[in-house]
Write an enzyme that holds these catalytic residues in place. Structure first.
Site, PDB file in Angstrom:
ATOM      1  CB  THR A 132      -0.808   0.237   1.314  1.00  0.00           C
ATOM      2  OG1 THR A 132      -1.703   0.992   1.511  1.00  0.00           O
ATOM      3  CG2 THR A 132      -0.117   0.062   2.509  1.00  0.00           C
ATOM      4  CG  ASP A 133      -1.207   5.124  -1.000  1.00  0.00           C
ATOM      5  OD1 ASP A 133      -1.794   4.454  -0.020  1.00  0.00           O
ATOM      6  OD2 ASP A 133      -1.844   6.144  -1.739  1.00  0.00           O
ATOM      7  CD  GLU A 134      -3.699   3.582   4.478  1.00  0.00           C
ATOM      8  OE1 GLU A 134      -2.794   3.206   6.184  1.00  0.00           O
ATOM      9  OE2 GLU A 134      -4.728   3.954   4.031  1.00  0.00           O
ATOM     10  CE1 TYR A 158      -3.524  -2.819   5.812  1.00  0.00           C
ATOM     11  CE2 TYR A 158      -3.541   0.160   5.372  1.00  0.00           C
ATOM     12  CZ  TYR A 158      -3.041  -1.857   4.710  1.00  0.00           C
ATOM     13  OH  TYR A 158      -3.560  -1.781   2.936  1.00  0.00           O
ATOM     14  CE  LYS A 162       0.282  -4.523   3.006  1.00  0.00           C
ATOM     15  NZ  LYS A 162      -0.070  -6.243   2.794  1.00  0.00           N
ATOM     16  CE  LYS A 197     -10.867  -1.328   3.651  1.00  0.00           C
ATOM     17  NZ  LYS A 197     -10.174  -2.798   3.458  1.00  0.00           N
ATOM     18  CE1 TYR A 349     -14.348 -25.132   1.031  1.00  0.00           C
ATOM     19  CE2 TYR A 349     -16.516 -23.511   1.194  1.00  0.00           C
ATOM     20  CZ  TYR A 349     -15.654 -24.133   0.180  1.00  0.00           C
ATOM     21  OH  TYR A 349     -16.227 -24.130  -1.360  1.00  0.00           O
TER      22      TYR A 349
HETATM   23  P1  NAD Z   1      -9.694  -7.325   2.225  1.00  0.00           P
HETATM   24  O1  NAD Z   1      -9.951  -7.568   3.542  1.00  0.00           O
HETATM   25  O2  NAD Z   1     -11.430  -7.241   0.719  1.00  0.00           O
HETATM   26  O3  NAD Z   1      -9.272  -9.125   1.944  1.00  0.00           O
HETATM   27  C1  NAD Z   1      -7.693  -9.451   2.793  1.00  0.00           C
HETATM   28  C2  NAD Z   1      -8.327 -11.496   2.121  1.00  0.00           C
HETATM   29  O4  NAD Z   1      -7.498 -11.902   2.705  1.00  0.00           O
HETATM   30  C3  NAD Z   1      -9.017 -11.606   3.217  1.00  0.00           C
HETATM   31  O5  NAD Z   1     -10.379 -12.264   2.187  1.00  0.00           O
HETATM   32  C4  NAD Z   1      -9.125 -12.288   4.173  1.00  0.00           C
HETATM   33  O6  NAD Z   1     -10.361 -13.414   4.110  1.00  0.00           O
HETATM   34  C5  NAD Z   1      -7.924 -12.473   4.013  1.00  0.00           C
HETATM   35  N1  NAD Z   1      -6.681 -12.735   5.287  1.00  0.00           N
HETATM   36  C6  NAD Z   1      -6.875 -12.484   6.251  1.00  0.00           C
HETATM   37  N2  NAD Z   1      -5.948 -12.637   6.865  1.00  0.00           N
HETATM   38  C7  NAD Z   1      -5.552 -13.744   6.669  1.00  0.00           C
HETATM   39  C8  NAD Z   1      -4.603 -14.973   7.218  1.00  0.00           C
HETATM   40  N3  NAD Z   1      -4.149 -15.167   8.221  1.00  0.00           N
HETATM   41  N4  NAD Z   1      -4.427 -16.617   5.813  1.00  0.00           N
HETATM   42  C9  NAD Z   1      -4.787 -16.396   4.844  1.00  0.00           C
HETATM   43  N5  NAD Z   1      -6.078 -15.502   4.420  1.00  0.00           N
HETATM   44  C10 NAD Z   1      -6.013 -13.722   5.251  1.00  0.00           C
HETATM   45  O7  NAD Z   1      -8.429  -6.095   1.145  1.00  0.00           O
HETATM   46  P2  NAD Z   1      -8.125  -5.804  -0.065  1.00  0.00           P
HETATM   47  O8  NAD Z   1      -8.308  -4.568   0.283  1.00  0.00           O
HETATM   48  O9  NAD Z   1      -8.851  -6.921  -1.091  1.00  0.00           O
HETATM   49  O10 NAD Z   1      -6.279  -5.777   0.228  1.00  0.00           O
HETATM   50  C11 NAD Z   1      -5.581  -6.735  -0.583  1.00  0.00           C
HETATM   51  C12 NAD Z   1      -4.435  -6.295  -0.053  1.00  0.00           C
HETATM   52  O11 NAD Z   1      -4.137  -4.864  -0.946  1.00  0.00           O
HETATM   53  C13 NAD Z   1      -3.749  -5.888   0.994  1.00  0.00           C
HETATM   54  O12 NAD Z   1      -2.610  -6.499   1.546  1.00  0.00           O
HETATM   55  C14 NAD Z   1      -3.645  -4.406   1.459  1.00  0.00           C
HETATM   56  O13 NAD Z   1      -3.299  -4.726   2.325  1.00  0.00           O
HETATM   57  C15 NAD Z   1      -3.623  -4.625  -0.412  1.00  0.00           C
HETATM   58  N6  NAD Z   1      -3.770  -3.101  -0.523  1.00  0.00           N
HETATM   59  C16 NAD Z   1      -5.328  -2.979  -0.758  1.00  0.00           C
HETATM   60  C17 NAD Z   1      -5.541  -1.153  -0.955  1.00  0.00           C
HETATM   61  C18 NAD Z   1      -6.882  -0.999  -0.639  1.00  0.00           C
HETATM   62  O14 NAD Z   1      -7.256   0.498  -1.355  1.00  0.00           O
HETATM   63  N7  NAD Z   1      -8.038  -2.104  -0.699  1.00  0.00           N
HETATM   64  C19 NAD Z   1      -4.742  -0.375  -1.814  1.00  0.00           C
HETATM   65  C20 NAD Z   1      -3.435  -0.561  -1.620  1.00  0.00           C
HETATM   66  C21 NAD Z   1      -2.984  -2.423  -1.095  1.00  0.00           C
HETATM   67  O1  DAU Z   2      -3.750   4.349   0.098  1.00  0.00           O
HETATM   68  C1  DAU Z   2      -4.774   2.406   0.353  1.00  0.00           C
HETATM   69  C2  DAU Z   2      -5.547   2.054   1.255  1.00  0.00           C
HETATM   70  O2  DAU Z   2      -6.729   2.515   1.248  1.00  0.00           O
HETATM   71  C3  DAU Z   2      -4.895   0.195   2.165  1.00  0.00           C
HETATM   72  O3  DAU Z   2      -3.688   0.400   2.223  1.00  0.00           O
HETATM   73  C4  DAU Z   2      -5.864   0.172   3.087  1.00  0.00           C
HETATM   74  O4  DAU Z   2      -5.974  -1.208   3.038  1.00  0.00           O
HETATM   75  C5  DAU Z   2      -7.703   0.825   2.462  1.00  0.00           C
HETATM   76  O5  DAU Z   2      -8.611   0.468   3.537  1.00  0.00           O
HETATM   77  C6  DAU Z   2      -7.153   2.256   2.021  1.00  0.00           C
HETATM   78  O6  DAU Z   2      -7.490   2.905   3.692  1.00  0.00           O
HETATM   79  P1  DAU Z   2      -8.247   4.633   4.217  1.00  0.00           P
HETATM   80  O7  DAU Z   2      -8.136   4.623   5.325  1.00  0.00           O
HETATM   81  O8  DAU Z   2      -7.756   5.540   2.766  1.00  0.00           O
HETATM   82  O9  DAU Z   2      -9.514   4.130   3.481  1.00  0.00           O
HETATM   83  P2  DAU Z   2     -11.067   4.102   4.066  1.00  0.00           P
HETATM   84  O10 DAU Z   2     -11.567   3.529   3.149  1.00  0.00           O
HETATM   85  O11 DAU Z   2     -11.275   3.122   5.215  1.00  0.00           O
HETATM   86  O12 DAU Z   2     -10.701   5.959   4.009  1.00  0.00           O
HETATM   87  C7  DAU Z   2     -11.020   6.680   2.965  1.00  0.00           C
HETATM   88  C8  DAU Z   2     -11.368   7.826   4.026  1.00  0.00           C
HETATM   89  O13 DAU Z   2     -11.866   8.077   4.317  1.00  0.00           O
HETATM   90  C9  DAU Z   2     -10.097   8.210   5.205  1.00  0.00           C
HETATM   91  O14 DAU Z   2      -9.937   9.343   5.192  1.00  0.00           O
HETATM   92  C10 DAU Z   2     -11.271   8.026   6.647  1.00  0.00           C
HETATM   93  C11 DAU Z   2     -11.701   8.202   5.544  1.00  0.00           C
HETATM   94  N1  DAU Z   2     -13.720   7.929   5.606  1.00  0.00           N
HETATM   95  C12 DAU Z   2     -13.763   6.415   6.294  1.00  0.00           C
HETATM   96  C13 DAU Z   2     -14.663   5.751   6.670  1.00  0.00           C
HETATM   97  C14 DAU Z   2     -15.036   3.960   6.839  1.00  0.00           C
HETATM   98  C15 DAU Z   2     -14.639   8.548   7.152  1.00  0.00           C
HETATM   99  O15 DAU Z   2     -14.683   9.639   6.745  1.00  0.00           O
HETATM  100  N2  DAU Z   2     -15.631   7.827   7.471  1.00  0.00           N
HETATM  101  C16 DAU Z   2     -16.081   6.665   7.458  1.00  0.00           C
HETATM  102  O16 DAU Z   2     -16.908   6.354   8.075  1.00  0.00           O
END
Ligand code: NAD
Ligand code: DAU
Length: 350
Positions: A132-134, A158, A162, A197, A349
């Protein structure tokens, strides 16, 4: 001989888009999807490919060393694409230790077992870590953008977990010569994202006329990318990326939360034929997220220049498609928020 690829976390949001893409496009690969099916993992996301003969689902935990060893012995993986993680920042603030266990120990477990399995014969092997960019921390509003050489400065449990996992992957490369690649992506949005999210949570709340809880003043900025564009970037890096490199992925698409939320309200009102502007009345400003990162913004010029990747969708088109998907799939939304699917899969499962 056909390649066997382990995808971890393939039942989650991004993982399920990637699994569908690779299973359908590459019949020459055997895709093994390992997922523990936590609250965000849902096999309904994968119905489209479950009967393909180049696809296998395995339920299991990446932190379970003996189990991961047995899996590598059984399948002899050529590549690992590692997405499994605890992914929600708010959950990491409330309950950080599971993030350390899954994201740090889980990644180390996979690296160690891959190393044992590949036994210094790394020809044709690859460990691809999806990050992630975080990890780069938080930018001021006028501070430029994250490049691949921006120093790590994670600020939430988080992002720190990462960042730790990224460091572990690079350590296995440096110390043991493991062929690795890492990508760091900005905020994804699209179908099948768990409604905790921002985007799916707010669409769901608008549908049900519930409050829209904006943290702080809504001035935080995120850089949004359609999930299928992330999957296409991973596909490209898998095939064309240079081993040992890091690639930033993002859509050059920064939005303050409040502007994005207003746009979502108006688009959804129009689609639901409600008076445009009515859902804006649901917006309420609530206590800020602890340690809330102000701004993320990704410089994706390396992957664009070196690999020729670019996002396929303009943001308003992607957001409109996303809202349509959630409006068409309220059953999915109801199921994942009711927990029914978890009970079902526990029975199937375990
Ligand atoms: P998500 O939470 O939707 O999915 C994560 C998956 O991992 C789930 O299916 C969960 O069951 C599985 N998992 C969790 N713990 C596990 C374990 N111990 N063993 C096996 N499986 C397990 O997350 P996402 O948003 O799809 O993110 C996927 C990846 O991409 C993550 O590594 C996250 O850090 C990265 N990422 C997410 C975003 C975003 O915006 N969502 C952006 C950049 C990077
Ligand atoms: O940047 C990549 C990351 O983006 C990923 O690595 C993470 O897995 C993903 O969850 C996401 O993180 P953020 O914290 O940016 O996403 P989120 O959707 O939780 O929040 C987006 C923005 O909205 C953040 O500034 C917080 C705000 N927010 C979020 C929620 C859930 C609110 O204001 N209200 C809310 O209820």
């Amino acid at each position: 001989m056909r390649k066997t690829i382990l995808i971890t976390g393939g039942a989650g949001f991004i993982g399920s888009h990637l699994v569908r893409r690779l299973v359908k496009q590459y019949s020459q690969y055997h895709i093994v999807n390992l997922d523990v099916l936590n609250y965000a993992g849902n096999l309904q996301n994968l119905v489209e490919v479950e009967s393909f003969d180049n696809y296998t689902f395995v339920k299991g935990d990446i932190t379970d060393l003996p189990f991961i060893r047995s899996l590598f012995e059984k399948y002899n993986f050529d590549h690992v694409i590692h997405l499994a993680a605890e992914s929600h920042v708010d959950r990491s603030i409330k309950d950080p230790l599971i993030f350390i266990k899954t994201n740090v120990l889980g990644t180390a477990t996979l690296l160690q077992v891959a190393k044992e399995s590949w036994d210094n014969d790394y020809d044709g092997k690859l460990f691809y870590h999806v990050s992630t960019d975080e990890v780069y921390g938080s930018l001021a509003l006028d501070q430029g953008i994250f490049t691949e050489s921006t120093p790590y400065d994670p600020k939430s449990p988080y992002s720190a977990s990462k960042a730790s996992s990224d460091h572990l992957v690079r350590a296995w490369a440096h110390t043991y010569g493991m062929p690795i690649v890492i990508s760091n992506c900005s905020n994804n949005y699209g179908p099948f994202q768990f409604p905790e999210k921002l985007i799916p949570l707010f669409i769901n709340n608008i549908i049900h006329r519930r409050n829209l809880p904006v943290y702080g003043q809504g001035l935080n900025v995120r850089d949004w990318l359609y999930v299928e564009d992330h999957a296409s970037a991973i596909d490209l890096i898998l095939h064309k990326g240079i081993q040992g490199e890091t690639y930033n992925i993002g859509g050059h698409n920064e939005w303050s939360n409040i502007k994005l939320i207003e746009l979502m309200c108006d688009m959804t009102d129009e689609k639901l034929e409600r008076p445009v502007g009515s859902s804006r009345n649901l917006i309420c400003f609530v206590e800020d997220r602890a340690g809330h990162d102000l701004r993320y913004a990704i410089d994706a010029s390396k992957i664009e220049k070196d690999l020729g990747w670019k996002p396929s969708l303009q943001f308003e088109e992607g957001l409109s498609k996303t809202i349509d998907w959630y409006l068409m799939n309220t059953d999915w939304l109801d199921q994942v928020t009711s927990g029914e699917y978890l009970e079902y899969y526990d029975k199937m499962y375990t």
